[in-house]
Design an enzyme around this catalytic site. Structure first.
Site, mmCIF file in Angstrom:
data_model
loop_
_atom_site.group_PDB
_atom_site.id
_atom_site.type_symbol
_atom_site.label_atom_id
_atom_site.label_comp_id
_atom_site.label_asym_id
_atom_site.label_seq_id
_atom_site.Cartn_x
_atom_site.Cartn_y
_atom_site.Cartn_z
ATOM 1 N N LEU A 108 -3.676 17.491 12.467
ATOM 2 C CA LEU A 108 -2.478 17.041 13.178
ATOM 3 C C LEU A 108 -1.653 18.268 13.541
ATOM 4 C CD1 LEU A 108 -1.477 14.239 14.038
ATOM 5 C CD2 LEU A 108 0.188 14.402 12.204
ATOM 6 N N ASP A 109 -1.595 18.529 14.819
ATOM 7 C CA ASP A 109 -0.869 19.689 15.321
ATOM 8 C C ASP A 109 0.506 19.233 15.813
ATOM 9 O OD1 ASP A 109 -0.739 22.482 16.329
ATOM 10 O OD2 ASP A 109 -0.631 21.457 18.252
ATOM 11 N N ASP A 149 -7.889 21.199 13.135
ATOM 12 C CA ASP A 149 -6.458 21.062 12.818
ATOM 13 C C ASP A 149 -6.202 19.567 12.970
ATOM 14 O OD1 ASP A 149 -3.726 20.955 12.706
ATOM 15 O OD2 ASP A 149 -3.361 22.470 14.250
ATOM 16 N N ASP A 201 0.004 13.669 8.480
ATOM 17 C CA ASP A 201 -0.949 14.787 8.525
ATOM 18 C C ASP A 201 -2.039 14.640 7.469
ATOM 19 O OD1 ASP A 201 1.126 15.266 6.796
ATOM 20 O OD2 ASP A 201 1.629 17.248 7.591
ATOM 21 N N GLU A 254 -6.798 26.866 15.796
ATOM 22 C CA GLU A 254 -5.951 26.779 16.988
ATOM 23 C C GLU A 254 -6.380 27.825 18.031
ATOM 24 O OE1 GLU A 254 -1.920 25.036 14.825
ATOM 25 O OE2 GLU A 254 -2.359 27.159 14.589
ATOM 26 N N GLU A 266 -7.298 22.910 8.534
ATOM 27 C CA GLU A 266 -6.049 23.636 8.316
ATOM 28 C C GLU A 266 -5.321 23.145 7.068
ATOM 29 O OE1 GLU A 266 -2.889 22.816 11.139
ATOM 30 O OE2 GLU A 266 -1.699 23.483 9.450
ATOM 31 N N GLU A 267 -5.531 21.889 6.724
ATOM 32 C CA GLU A 267 -4.792 21.312 5.596
ATOM 33 C C GLU A 267 -5.423 21.608 4.237
ATOM 34 O OE1 GLU A 267 -1.868 19.721 5.621
ATOM 35 O OE2 GLU A 267 -1.688 19.930 7.791
ATOM 36 N N ASP A 303 0.846 -1.197 0.000
ATOM 37 C CA ASP A 303 0.000 0.000 0.000
ATOM 38 C C ASP A 303 0.880 1.244 0.000
ATOM 39 O OD1 ASP A 303 -2.182 -1.705 0.447
ATOM 40 O OD2 ASP A 303 -1.780 -1.667 2.616
HETATM 41 P P1 AHG Z 1 0.889 22.543 12.750
HETATM 42 O O1 AHG Z 1 1.768 21.354 12.964
HETATM 43 O O2 AHG Z 1 -0.573 22.226 12.857
HETATM 44 O O3 AHG Z 1 1.229 23.296 11.498
HETATM 45 O O4 AHG Z 1 1.089 23.565 13.961
HETATM 46 C C1 AHG Z 1 2.373 23.872 14.399
HETATM 47 C C2 AHG Z 1 2.274 25.048 15.297
HETATM 48 C C3 AHG Z 1 1.945 24.744 16.753
HETATM 49 O O5 AHG Z 1 1.619 23.447 17.051
HETATM 50 C C4 AHG Z 1 3.185 25.145 17.495
HETATM 51 O O6 AHG Z 1 2.828 25.770 18.689
HETATM 52 C C5 AHG Z 1 3.902 26.057 16.571
HETATM 53 O O7 AHG Z 1 3.533 25.688 15.293
HETATM 54 C C6 AHG Z 1 5.386 25.985 16.708
HETATM 55 O O8 AHG Z 1 5.959 26.921 15.881
HETATM 56 P P2 AHG Z 1 7.519 27.280 15.942
HETATM 57 O O9 AHG Z 1 8.224 26.120 15.358
HETATM 58 O O10 AHG Z 1 7.611 28.521 15.075
HETATM 59 O O11 AHG Z 1 7.874 27.555 17.361
HETATM 60 MN MN MN Z 2 -1.429 23.295 14.487
HETATM 61 MN MN MN Z 3 -1.722 20.965 11.608
#
Ligand code: AHG
Ligand code: MN
Ligand code: MN
Length: 336
Positions: free
Chosen positions: A119-120, A117, A72, A281, A95-96, A66
Site C-alpha cells: 500500500l503506497d 509495496d 496497509d 518503488e 516493504e512491510e 472481527d
Molecule cells: P509508503 O506509503 O509506501 O510508505 O510510501 C510513501 C512514499 C511515497 O508514496 C510518496 O511519494 C512519499 O512517500 C511521500 O513522502 P513525503 O511525505 O516525504 O513527501
Molecule cells: Mn510506497
Molecule cells: Mn507502502
C-alpha cells in the site's frame, strides 16, 4: 446497428500476449492473473476505508465482532496470500516486512520472485486520497527449492515485469512485461479490469514537476537551482512549470506517465538516498517509465543499473519525461 465495442479484459489480454510467445510456459501469465485478483481484493478494502468510523477503526472490533486490521497490513497479507500458492514464485519480499517472505513449505516453488509495496501513500488513507500498490518481478538466480535473498537483490534491469495498481477515482492496473506499458480500468459492476490505455507513451517533455518542496532548505545547491529554474518564466520552454504533489508516489507517477514532466524524491544532507525504496518503488516505476519512452535516474546513474545491497535500501529518484530527467541531471551534476 452500432458497431459492437470490443471489450478486452486483462485476463484475455494476458492470454493473447502469451499466445504470441510460443515458448512461454504460462507460468508468468498465471502470476499476472493472481496479481489482478490481489488487486481487486485490496481495492475492495480500500474503497471501504471511509466507512471505518461505521465499521470500526483499526485496532478495534467492528460491528460483526472481527478485529479490524490496518489497511496497509491488510494489503500486505492479502497480496502475500493471493500469491503464495500458485506454484510459480520461489520467494517474495514486501516493504512491510524486514526479511524475505518464504513460500509455505507445503506449496510448490517456482522460478519467479515477487517484490511489492502493498500500500503506497499510506499517510493519505484517512483523507480519502489516491493510494496504490506496486509490484516487481524477477526470474530466480538460485538453482531451486526455497528462494534466497540473492534472488531478491537483483538490479532493476533484470526485472521481467513491473506494474502498479492505482486506487483513484477509478482503479487501474498498469503493467509492462517489456512489451509496451498497458493500462486497464476496473469496471466495478462486473469486477473486471478492461483495457483502457494500450501502449502508453510519456511525452518527451512536460510542464509539471512533482516534489515535496517543503524539504527545500535541506537540499544541496544543484537541487535548489533546478527547482528555482523550473519556476522562472520563459515561454519558449513552458516555464514556469506547474507543481502537483499528491504524496502517493503511484498517483504522482501515474499523472507524470500520462501528462509528462518529472517526479522527484531527491536525497538531502541528512538522508543522501532520499526516502523511496529501490526494490519496491524505484525499480518497478523505472522499468515502466523506460518502456513508455521516458527515463529514470538517481541524478547520476540510471536507476535500473543500481546494484542493490539491502532489501530496504533507498534511492534518490528523478523519473519522467526524457528531457526533464536529463535537465535535472545536468543541475545535479553541476553542469548548469
Ligand atoms: P509508503 O506509503 O509506501 O510508505 O510510501 C510513501 C512514499 C511515497 O508514496 C510518496 O511519494 C512519499 O512517500 C511521500 O513522502 P513525503 O511525505 O516525504 O513527501
Ligand atoms: Mn510506497
Ligand atoms: Mn507502502
Amino acid at each position: 446497428m452500432p458497431s459492437p465495442q470490443k471489450f478486452m479484459t486483462l485476463e484475455r489480454y494476458i492470454n493473447e500476449q502469451e499466445a504470441k510467445h510460443p515458448g512461454a510456459s504460462g507460468e508468468f501469465s498465471a502470476i499476472l492473473h493472481d496479481l489482478s485478483l490481489a488487486a481487486k481484493l485490496v481495492w475492495r478494502e480500500v474503497s471501504k476505508a471511509g466507512l471505518v468510523n461505521i465499521l470500526g477503526a483499526a485496532g478495534t472490533t467492528n460491528t460483526s465482532g472481527d478485529e479490524v486490521k490496518k489497511l496497509d497490513e491488510y494489503a500486505d497479507e492479502t497480496i502475500y496470500k493471493a500469491m503464495d500458492h500458485g506454484g510459480h514464485l520461489c520467494v517474495m519480499a514486501s516493504e512491510e516486512n524486514e526479511d524475505i517472505l518464504q513460500i509455505p513449505e507445503n506449496y510448490k516453488k517456482g522460478k519467479y520472485v515477487l517484490l511489492f509495496d502493498p500500500l503506497d501513500g499510506s499517510s493519505n488513507i484517512d483523507a480519502n486520497i489516491t493510494l496504490g500498490s506496486i509490484f516487481s518481478i524477477f526470474k530466480r538466480v538460485s538453482p531451486g527449492g526455497n528462494g534466497t535473498i540473492q534472488d531478491c537483490l537483483q538490479k532493476g534491469i533484470h526485472q521481467v515485469a513491473a506494474g502498479y495498481v492505482i486506487y483513484g477515482t477509478s482503479t487501474m492496473f498498469v503493467y509492462t512485461t517489456g512489451n509496451g506499458v498497458h493500462g486497464f480500468t476496473l469496471d466495478p459492476t462486473v469486477g473486471e479490469f478492461l483495457l483502457s490505455h494500450e501502449n502508453i507513451t510519456i511525452p518527451k517533455k512536460g510542464k509539471i514537476y512533482s516534489i515535496n518542496e517543503g524539504n527545500y532548505a535541506k537540499w544541496d545547491d544543484g537541487m535548489k537551482r533546478y527547482i528555482d529554474f523550473l519556476k522562472q518564466e520563459d515561454k519558449a520552454t513552458n516555464r514556469p512549470y506547474s507543481l502537483r504533489y499528491i504524496g502517493t508516489m503511484v498517483g504522482d507517477f501515474h499523472r507524470t506517465l500520462l501528462y509528462g514532466g518529472i517526479f522527484c524524491y531527491p536525497g538531502d544532507k541528512k538522508n543522501p538516498e532520499g526516502k523511496l525504496r529501490l526494490m519496491y518503488e524505484g525499480n518497478p516505476m523505472s522499468m515502466l517509465v523506460e518502456h513508455a519512452g521516458g527515463s529514470s535516474s538517481t541524478g547520476f546513474q540510471r536507476v535500473l543499473e543500481v546494484q542493490p545491497k539491502a532489501l530496504h535500501q533507498r534511492v534518490p529518484l528523478f523519473i519522467g519525461s526524457e528531457e526533464d530527467v536529463k535537465l535535472a541531471e545536468e543541475f545535479l551534476q553541476g553542469k548548469r
